[in-house]
Design an enzyme around this catalytic site. Structure first.
Site, short mmCIF file in Angstrom:
data_model
loop_
_atom_site.label_atom_id
_atom_site.label_comp_id
_atom_site.label_asym_id
_atom_site.label_seq_id
_atom_site.Cartn_x
_atom_site.Cartn_y
_atom_site.Cartn_z
CD GLU A 95 -1.98 -2.31 1.24
OE1 GLU A 95 -0.84 -2.70 1.61
OE2 GLU A 95 -2.92 -3.09 1.07
CG HIS B 207 -9.79 -6.72 8.41
ND1 HIS B 207 -8.77 -7.27 9.14
CD2 HIS B 207 -9.47 -6.94 7.12
CE1 HIS B 207 -7.89 -7.82 8.32
NE2 HIS B 207 -8.28 -7.63 7.08
#
Ligand SMILES: Cc1ncc(C[n+]2csc(CCOP(=O)(O)OP(=O)(O)O)c2C)c(N)n1
Lengths: 328, 323
Positions: free
Chosen positions: A60, A129
């Site tokens: 990322e 998450h």
């Protein structure tokens, strides 16, 4: 007019903008061959080829930075985070490079990039998450932060975001991807920074964005059955924030409840409460209340997760409190 | 290679227990009794089981969200695993962690982590503490080949190399990172080559035999224990199921999958036991005891209570809640 799912609206926005402008490309994990982790980019690899629909490794920080660099010299990247949770790994690129390169270069450079993906809780995916990341991004000058609730806005705002010369954080929701809505055939870009009134009401104003707008509409139905008429404001854009619409809706009822995922400490709800108390103080009949996720990391257990995330009953109870204050 | 049959039987039993527990978990998931993400380890059991057999009970392990197998191999009970998947108060993480976050500190299983690569520096930190205290422990850090692209891997390995930490980095290369084959995620095919730039030892092998896993990882563990040297090991393995329950795994062919299933290390262990005279009767007794343990774990999970909301604050802070 056609009925589109949220994910289809996003796909159309990207596809139309890529057809229109060859400098736009899509990059992210599983966006190509896999057709998108949540099928947002389905078919796009086939249509545009792997030069413009680019699968990345799990990196990322790397691909966010590649996006920033490419944007600084004239390309218009759309960077997909599989979920915004993983943007934490790329936070430095967004905070220090995307948001600042314009000012620290004295305006010589700009960074026309869109970071997008699903934000907030999904279902029982646990503490790492389930982040609502808007609080972290909306505080950063240099970024624009958009969080649509309906397919029509998803499409119009994403088109506008891709054409905008500023770095944009575009927040979607896994639980909204299948939501359907009407979208005009030739919808162009939607102006960034305008809130919408999703429902008119007289007794209490509910302020929300993204998935929580839907929760508020449901809550308004319940409140209506109790004789409480709720106005629902859908912010659509968190930065810039449409103060005019917000303040008008606050003054109209004098009673406001801000509803959002994410933790209560600081953040978007606190920001909105501040604007309302400063700009609509003389009209207020009750303190501005907030319904946010509970102030703890997200637990896995289903019942506890439901307790943590704002649900219709908690919105209804809070709205009732605001609506009744000084009247009982 | 002479293998102690009892030893092999113990490893076979653990591998079978992991396989059967996860098959039951998949069933419970389909019934909606387990939620969220469920990443199965089916096909890879020999890695965790072989590796943990190379350790002392005091040694630490840490891994990704694909963590059930390692937790069981390290000694966590089947009950604690199944109850955690069901989100029950009796689960290893009291129903707060779920499938991706199995923790069993008593057995030095320091958890499953959800952000790819995030646990790799953490593992190096655990090894740092061992060296700091001179406690002689070794840390085993597991991750997929997908994690080798992210910064956390490089910073963790780089520091472990620089400071000579007693750690073994075990890359479980199951060929796919979600739907992405290694060929589209790395510029080299040999993951163990990443050790070269950091100047640490490396190893690389295909998992066919759980005993070989124990021996190969055992060599790295001794290096870590006796000389405080880190190693990167690429273990070539394969997952038989999709990435998670929502992945139909359309990116690979049935023939490829069948080929790997033919070389299932679980079956090899059983065949070896049969061939070397472990005995039909003892094998069936072993398998029956696994079935009993699995059924007991499911029953326990079904019957256990839900966690209470009062847990949320007390597990967030030690001491008074700091709102
Ligand atoms: C930083 C980050 N990015 C993306 C993800 C989403 N994700 C979870 S697992 C995974 C694939 C990992 O593959 P690999 O490392 O090979 O391990 P495997 O799942 O095969 O065991 C991805 C992309 C994540 N969890 N964290």
């Amino acid at each position: 007019m056609r009925t589109l799912r949220f994910r289809e609206a996003l796909r159309e926005a990207m596809t139309e903008e890529m057809d229109r402008d060859p400098s736009v490309f899509l990059m992210g994990e599983e966006v190509g061959h896999y057709q998108g982790a949540y099928k947002v980019s389905e078919g796009m690899l086939e249509r545009f080829g792997d030069k413009r629909v680019i699968d990345t490794p799990i990196a990322e920080s790397g691909f966010a930075g590649i996006g920033v660099g490419a944007a600084m010299v004239g390309l218009r990247p759309i960077i997909e985070f599989m979920t915004w949770n993983f943007s934490a790994v790329a936070f430095d690129q967004i905070l220090n490079n995307a948001a600042k390169v314009r000012q620290m270069s004295g305006g010589q450079l700009s960074c026309p990039i869109v970071f997008r993906g699903p934000n907030g809780s999904a279902r029982q995916v646990g503490s790492q998450h389930s982040h609502a990341m808007e609080h972290f991004y909306a505080t950063i000058p240099g970024l624009k932060v958009l969080a649509p609730a309906f397919p029509v806005d998803a499409k119009g705002l994403l088109k506008a975001a891709i054409r905008d010369d500023n770095p944009i954080v575009f927040l979607e929701s896994e639980t909204l991807y299948s939501v359907k809505g009407e979208v005009p055939d030739d919808l162009g870009p939607t102006e960034i920074g305008k809130a919408g009134i999703v429902r008119e009401g007289a007794d209490v104003t509910l302020v929300a964005y993204s998935r929580m707008t839907h929760v508020c509409v449901e809550a308004a139905d319940v409140l209506a059955r109790e004789g409480i008429s709720a106005e629902v404001v859908d912010l659509r854009s968190l930065r810039p924030l449409d103060e005019d619409t917000l303040v008008r809706a606050a003054r109209k009822t004098g009673r406001c409840v801000v509803v959002h995922e994410g933790w209560p400490y600081g953040g978007v709800g606190a920001e909105i409460a501040d604007r309302i108390q400063r700009l609509a103080f003389d009209w207020l009949e009750a303190p501005v209340l907030r319904v946010a996720s509970l102030d703890v990391p997200m637990p896995y257990n289903r019942a506890l997760e439901e307790t943590c995330i704002p649900q219709v009953p908690r919105v209804v109870a809070t709205a009732r409190r605001a609506a009744r204050r000084g009247r009982d | 290679m002479t293998v102690d049959l009892e030893h092999l039987a113990g490893m076979y039993r653990q591998m079978l227990l992991i396989r059967r527990l996860e098959e039951e978990a998949a069933r419970a998931y389909a019934l909606g009794k387990i939620g969220g993400f469920l990443h199965l380890y089916i096909g890879q059991e020999a890695v965790a089981v072989g590796a943990v057999h190379a350790l002392q009970p005091d040694d630490c392990v840490i891994t990704t969200y694909r963590d059930h197998g390692l937790a069981i191999a390290k000694g966590m009970s089947a009950r604690a695993m199944m109850a955690e998947l069901y989100g029950k108060a009796t689960g290893c993480s009291r129903g707060l962690g779920g499938s991706m976050h199995m923790f069993d500190v008593e057995h030095n299983m320091l958890g499953g982590y959800g952000i790819v690569g995030g646990h790799i520096p953490v593992a190096a930190g655990v090894a740092f503490a061992s060296k700091y205290r001179g406690d002689g422990r070794v840390t085993l850090c597991f991750f997929g080949e997908g994690a080798v692209s992210i910064g956390g891997f490089h910073e963790g390995v780089s520091l472990a190399a620089l400071w000579k930490l007693p750690i073994v980095f075990v890359c479980e290369n199951n060929e796919y990172s979600m739907g992405t084959p290694l060929s589209r995620s790395m510029s080299v095919e040999d993951v163990s080559m990443k050790a070269l730039g950091y100047g640490i030892d490396r190893d690389r092998f295909f998992v066919e035999d759980v005993v070989e896993v124990e021996q190969r990882i055992g060599e790295a563990v001794s290096r870590a224990r006796s000389r405080s040297l880190p190693t990167l090991i690429e273990v070539r393995t394969y997952r038989f199921r999709g990435h998670s329950m929502s992945d139909p795994a359309k990116y690979r062919t049935q023939a490829e999958l069948d080929e790997h299933k033919r070389r299932d290390p679980l079956h090899k262990a059983k065949d070896d036991l049969a061939r070397d005279g472990y005995g039909e009767a003892r094998l069936s007794a072993l398998e029956a005891s696994v079935e009993e343990e699995v059924a007991d774990a499911v029953r326990f999970a079904e019957e256990s209570p839900e966690p209470d909301a009062s847990l949320l604050e007390s597990t967030t802070y030690d001491g008074p809640f700091a709102a």
